[in-house]
Design an enzyme around this catalytic site. Structure first.
Site, PDB file in Angstrom:
ATOM      1  CB  THR A  75      62.278  59.474  50.083  1.00 48.59           C
ATOM      2  OG1 THR A  75      61.992  60.906  50.645  1.00 48.59           O
ATOM      3  CG2 THR A  75      63.662  59.415  49.448  1.00 48.59           C
ATOM      4  CG  ASP A  76      59.242  64.070  49.408  1.00 48.25           C
ATOM      5  OD1 ASP A  76      60.073  63.842  50.050  1.00 48.25           O
ATOM      6  OD2 ASP A  76      58.468  65.031  49.874  1.00 48.25           O
ATOM      7  CD  GLU A  77      64.703  64.149  51.965  1.00 49.79           C
ATOM      8  OE1 GLU A  77      65.945  64.241  51.789  1.00 49.79           O
ATOM      9  OE2 GLU A  77      64.249  64.318  53.084  1.00 49.79           O
ATOM     10  CE1 TYR A  90      67.084  58.275  53.261  1.00 56.31           C
ATOM     11  CE2 TYR A  90      66.376  60.516  52.834  1.00 56.31           C
ATOM     12  CZ  TYR A  90      66.061  59.319  53.122  1.00 56.31           C
ATOM     13  OH  TYR A  90      64.638  58.686  52.885  1.00 56.31           O
ATOM     14  CE  LYS A 147      64.937  55.260  50.586  1.00 55.78           C
ATOM     15  NZ  LYS A 147      64.408  54.079  51.298  1.00 55.78           N
TER      16      LYS A 147
HETATM   17  P1  NAD Z   1      63.827  54.604  60.553  1.00 55.65           P
HETATM   18  O1  NAD Z   1      65.234  55.316  60.618  1.00 55.65           O
HETATM   19  O2  NAD Z   1      62.876  55.331  61.782  1.00 55.65           O
HETATM   20  O3  NAD Z   1      63.844  53.176  60.693  1.00 55.65           O
HETATM   21  C1  NAD Z   1      64.675  52.364  59.955  1.00 55.65           C
HETATM   22  C2  NAD Z   1      64.609  50.994  60.266  1.00 55.65           C
HETATM   23  O4  NAD Z   1      65.561  50.290  59.407  1.00 55.65           O
HETATM   24  C3  NAD Z   1      65.085  50.734  61.710  1.00 55.65           C
HETATM   25  O5  NAD Z   1      64.382  49.815  62.254  1.00 55.65           O
HETATM   26  C4  NAD Z   1      66.639  50.186  61.520  1.00 55.65           C
HETATM   27  O6  NAD Z   1      66.994  49.335  62.443  1.00 55.65           O
HETATM   28  C5  NAD Z   1      66.301  49.336  60.305  1.00 55.65           C
HETATM   29  N1  NAD Z   1      67.687  48.985  59.265  1.00 55.65           N
HETATM   30  C6  NAD Z   1      68.713  50.208  58.912  1.00 55.65           C
HETATM   31  N2  NAD Z   1      69.602  49.525  58.545  1.00 55.65           N
HETATM   32  C7  NAD Z   1      69.087  48.178  58.246  1.00 55.65           C
HETATM   33  C8  NAD Z   1      69.621  47.065  57.837  1.00 55.65           C
HETATM   34  N3  NAD Z   1      71.122  46.960  57.350  1.00 55.65           N
HETATM   35  N4  NAD Z   1      69.334  45.930  57.770  1.00 55.65           N
HETATM   36  C9  NAD Z   1      67.950  45.678  58.485  1.00 55.65           C
HETATM   37  N5  NAD Z   1      67.424  46.634  59.005  1.00 55.65           N
HETATM   38  C10 NAD Z   1      67.950  48.186  59.015  1.00 55.65           C
HETATM   39  O7  NAD Z   1      63.393  55.132  59.282  1.00 55.65           O
HETATM   40  P2  NAD Z   1      61.676  55.462  58.827  1.00 55.65           P
HETATM   41  O8  NAD Z   1      61.430  56.891  59.128  1.00 55.65           O
HETATM   42  O9  NAD Z   1      60.797  54.609  59.381  1.00 55.65           O
HETATM   43  O10 NAD Z   1      61.754  55.392  57.403  1.00 55.65           O
HETATM   44  C11 NAD Z   1      61.564  53.947  56.934  1.00 55.65           C
HETATM   45  C12 NAD Z   1      61.777  54.005  55.311  1.00 55.65           C
HETATM   46  O11 NAD Z   1      60.921  54.743  54.680  1.00 55.65           O
HETATM   47  C13 NAD Z   1      63.054  54.478  54.806  1.00 55.65           C
HETATM   48  O12 NAD Z   1      63.355  53.650  53.658  1.00 55.65           O
HETATM   49  C14 NAD Z   1      62.771  55.887  54.496  1.00 55.65           C
HETATM   50  O13 NAD Z   1      63.961  56.186  53.379  1.00 55.65           O
HETATM   51  C15 NAD Z   1      61.514  56.036  53.733  1.00 55.65           C
HETATM   52  N6  NAD Z   1      60.931  57.178  53.995  1.00 55.65           N
HETATM   53  C16 NAD Z   1      60.943  57.868  55.104  1.00 55.65           C
HETATM   54  C17 NAD Z   1      60.054  59.015  55.575  1.00 55.65           C
HETATM   55  C18 NAD Z   1      59.962  59.786  56.654  1.00 55.65           C
HETATM   56  O14 NAD Z   1      59.381  61.020  56.672  1.00 55.65           O
HETATM   57  N7  NAD Z   1      60.395  59.342  57.608  1.00 55.65           N
HETATM   58  C19 NAD Z   1      59.325  59.661  54.359  1.00 55.65           C
HETATM   59  C20 NAD Z   1      59.476  59.083  52.869  1.00 55.65           C
HETATM   60  C21 NAD Z   1      60.014  57.670  52.814  1.00 55.65           C
HETATM   61  O1  DAU Z   2      60.484  63.767  52.634  1.00 59.81           O
HETATM   62  C1  DAU Z   2      60.720  62.573  52.990  1.00 59.81           C
HETATM   63  C2  DAU Z   2      61.880  62.565  53.898  1.00 59.81           C
HETATM   64  O2  DAU Z   2      61.558  63.179  55.101  1.00 59.81           O
HETATM   65  C3  DAU Z   2      62.352  61.293  54.163  1.00 59.81           C
HETATM   66  O3  DAU Z   2      62.878  60.638  53.247  1.00 59.81           O
HETATM   67  C4  DAU Z   2      63.582  61.027  55.522  1.00 59.81           C
HETATM   68  O4  DAU Z   2      63.932  59.835  55.626  1.00 59.81           O
HETATM   69  C5  DAU Z   2      63.062  61.836  56.639  1.00 59.81           C
HETATM   70  O5  DAU Z   2      64.010  61.988  57.454  1.00 59.81           O
HETATM   71  C6  DAU Z   2      62.747  63.317  56.021  1.00 59.81           C
HETATM   72  O6  DAU Z   2      63.829  64.058  55.768  1.00 59.81           O
HETATM   73  P1  DAU Z   2      63.861  65.697  56.183  1.00 59.81           P
HETATM   74  O7  DAU Z   2      65.225  66.034  55.952  1.00 59.81           O
HETATM   75  O8  DAU Z   2      62.871  66.576  55.452  1.00 59.81           O
HETATM   76  O9  DAU Z   2      63.376  65.623  57.795  1.00 59.81           O
HETATM   77  P2  DAU Z   2      63.934  66.224  58.997  1.00 59.81           P
HETATM   78  O10 DAU Z   2      62.859  65.842  60.321  1.00 59.81           O
HETATM   79  O11 DAU Z   2      65.310  65.831  59.417  1.00 59.81           O
HETATM   80  O12 DAU Z   2      63.858  67.807  58.820  1.00 59.81           O
HETATM   81  C7  DAU Z   2      62.592  68.381  58.668  1.00 59.81           C
HETATM   82  C8  DAU Z   2      62.893  69.914  58.327  1.00 59.81           C
HETATM   83  O13 DAU Z   2      63.250  70.320  59.549  1.00 59.81           O
HETATM   84  C9  DAU Z   2      63.992  70.030  57.208  1.00 59.81           C
HETATM   85  O14 DAU Z   2      63.796  71.233  56.563  1.00 59.81           O
HETATM   86  C10 DAU Z   2      65.224  70.419  58.197  1.00 59.81           C
HETATM   87  C11 DAU Z   2      64.564  71.018  59.590  1.00 59.81           C
HETATM   88  N1  DAU Z   2      65.266  70.707  60.778  1.00 59.81           N
HETATM   89  C12 DAU Z   2      65.265  69.284  61.147  1.00 59.81           C
HETATM   90  C13 DAU Z   2      66.032  69.275  62.466  1.00 59.81           C
HETATM   91  C14 DAU Z   2      66.233  67.837  62.820  1.00 59.81           C
HETATM   92  C15 DAU Z   2      65.492  71.797  61.679  1.00 59.81           C
HETATM   93  O15 DAU Z   2      65.086  72.700  61.443  1.00 59.81           O
HETATM   94  N2  DAU Z   2      65.852  71.494  62.782  1.00 59.81           N
HETATM   95  C16 DAU Z   2      66.311  70.244  63.199  1.00 59.81           C
HETATM   96  O16 DAU Z   2      66.903  70.206  64.579  1.00 59.81           O
END
Ligand code: NAD
Ligand code: DAU
Length: 341
Positions: free
Chosen positions: A125-127, A153, A157
């Site tokens: 992730t970019d985080e 988190y 990562k």
């Molecule tokens: P998500 O939370 O929707 O899904 C995570 C999945 O992993 C779920 O199906 C969960 O059951 C499974 N899981 C959790 N713990 C596990 C374990 N111990 N063994 C096997 N499976 C397990 O997450 P997402 O948003 O789809 O993110 C997927 C990946 O992409 C993550 O690694 C996250 O860090 C990365 N990522 C997410 C975003 C985003 O915006 N959502 C952006 C950049 C990177």
């Molecule tokens: O940048 C990549 C990341 O993006 C991934 O690595 C993470 O898995 C993914 O969850 C996401 O992280 P963020 O923290 O950026 O996403 P989130 O949707 O939780 O929040 C996006 C922005 O919105 C953040 O600035 C917090 C704000 N927010 C979020 C929630 C849930 C609110 O203002 N209100 C809310 O209720």
């Protein structure tokens, strides 16, 4: 070609499985997922009967079960999406984040070493780069930006990323890493900003905007992320990190207003609430490397992607209806009751 997709019952992993079957129908895909609160087997209904698909309910932290499935399937590639992914939950309970995101990655890579794979790809992730100031729109994350995390988190990562690079250097494990910006699209769990705001707007509930709503995220449609990973695992260089992002920076408050307008509701639903602890200000990716080396560019414009996403949540009420009536309701009450009351 046998590909393990861990975390494939979650948001991005499931979209990746659909993308891969579309692009490579002859590949065998084994989804490894422990089905935490974020994993949903119903998401995978359309591929369950595909003879090239297998679902295995296994935690990546369970060494014996991971070994067993590697021995059975001998994967060519492992794409690790499995993670605890929500920043707010990591602030409440960091332990599970270290367990899954770091130890789970180590267990998978040890199995890759033992059985041999052509590629282990870590979905990061970019985080991991921390945040950028709001008043410096000229600054972007590149692959050489130092890791500088803010939350449990992102720290977990970053820890996993360092371990992946160490396995490359120490054991020559053929690894790659991608660091993507915020994704949105179908099947995203309703705890994340966009689905939470869409669902609350549809249900006429308050829209909890953290702090001033001025924090900036760089939004990418999930299919563009999947396409980038497909390119990296086939053509990307071993041992390399690739940033993925669409130059699509938006303030949270503008996204929330856009959703309200698209659904035809009133901005009075917005409620500014207590800020997230350690809240990152701005994320912004420089995607020059993946463009120059692999020719990747995002295809879906935000205005189209957000419409498609809202429509998907309108058309799939039963998918999220089940989620918000279960364990998630307790989470929502715990996280937001103090903020919204
Ligand atoms: P998500 O939370 O929707 O899904 C995570 C999945 O992993 C779920 O199906 C969960 O059951 C499974 N899981 C959790 N713990 C596990 C374990 N111990 N063994 C096997 N499976 C397990 O997450 P997402 O948003 O789809 O993110 C997927 C990946 O992409 C993550 O690694 C996250 O860090 C990365 N990522 C997410 C975003 C985003 O915006 N959502 C952006 C950049 C990177
Ligand atoms: O940048 C990549 C990341 O993006 C991934 O690595 C993470 O898995 C993914 O969850 C996401 O992280 P963020 O923290 O950026 O996403 P989130 O949707 O939780 O929040 C996006 C922005 O919105 C953040 O600035 C917090 C704000 N927010 C979020 C929630 C849930 C609110 O203002 N209100 C809310 O209720």
């Amino acid at each position: 070609m046998t590909v393990f997709v861990t975390g494939g019952a979650g948001f991005i992993g499931s979209n990746f499985i659909f993308y891969m079957f579309d692009q490579h129908p002859d590949y065998r895909i084994v989804c490894i997922d422990s089905l935490t609160y974020a994993g949903n087997l119903s998401t995978l209904a359309s591929v369950m009967d595909n003879p090239n698909f297998r679902f295995a309910k296994i935690s990546i932290t369970d060494k014996d079960m991971v070994d067993k499935i590697f021995a059975e399937e001998h994967p060519d590639m492992v794409i690790n999406f499995a993670a605890e992914s929500h920043v707010d939950r990591s602030i409440e309970n960091p332990s599970i984040f270290l367990e899954t995101n770091i130890i789970g990655t180590q267990i998978l890579m040890d199995a890759c070493r033992k059985y041999g794979v052509k590629r282990f790809h870590q979905v990061s992730t970019d985080e991991v780069y921390g945040d950028l100031p709001l008043d410096r729109p000229d600054m972007f994350f590149t692959e050489t930006t130092p890791l500088h995390t803010s939350s449990p988190y992102s720290s977990s990562k970053a820890g996993a990323d360092l371990l992946v690079l160490a396995y490359y250097r120490t054991y020559n494990l053929p690894v790659s890493i991608s660091r993507c910006s915020n994704n949105y699209g179908p099947y995203q769990f309703p705890e994340k900003l966009i689905p939470l705001m869409v669902i609350n707007t549809l249900e006429d509930k308050s829209l909890p905007v953290y702090g001033t709503g001025e924090n900036v995220r760089d939004w990418l449609y999930v299919e563009d992320h999947c396409k980038a990973i497909d390119l990296i695992i086939h053509n990307g260089k071993i041992g390399e990190v690739y940033n993925i992002g669409g130059h699509n920076e938006m303030r949270n408050i503008d996204i929330v207003k856009m959703i309200i307008k698209a659904i035809g509701k009133d901005e009075s639903l917005i409620k500014y609430v207590e800020d997230r602890k350690g809240h990152d200000q701005r994320y912004a990716i420089d995607p020059a490397k993946i463009y120059n080396e692999l020719g990747w560019i995002p295809e879906t414009k935000f205005k189209d992607g957000i419409q498609k996403t809202i429509q998907w949540y309108l058309d799939n009420r039963s998918w999220w209806g089940e989620i918000i009536s279960g364990e998630y309701r307790d989470y929502y009450d715990k996280m937001y009751s103090g903020r919204l009351s």
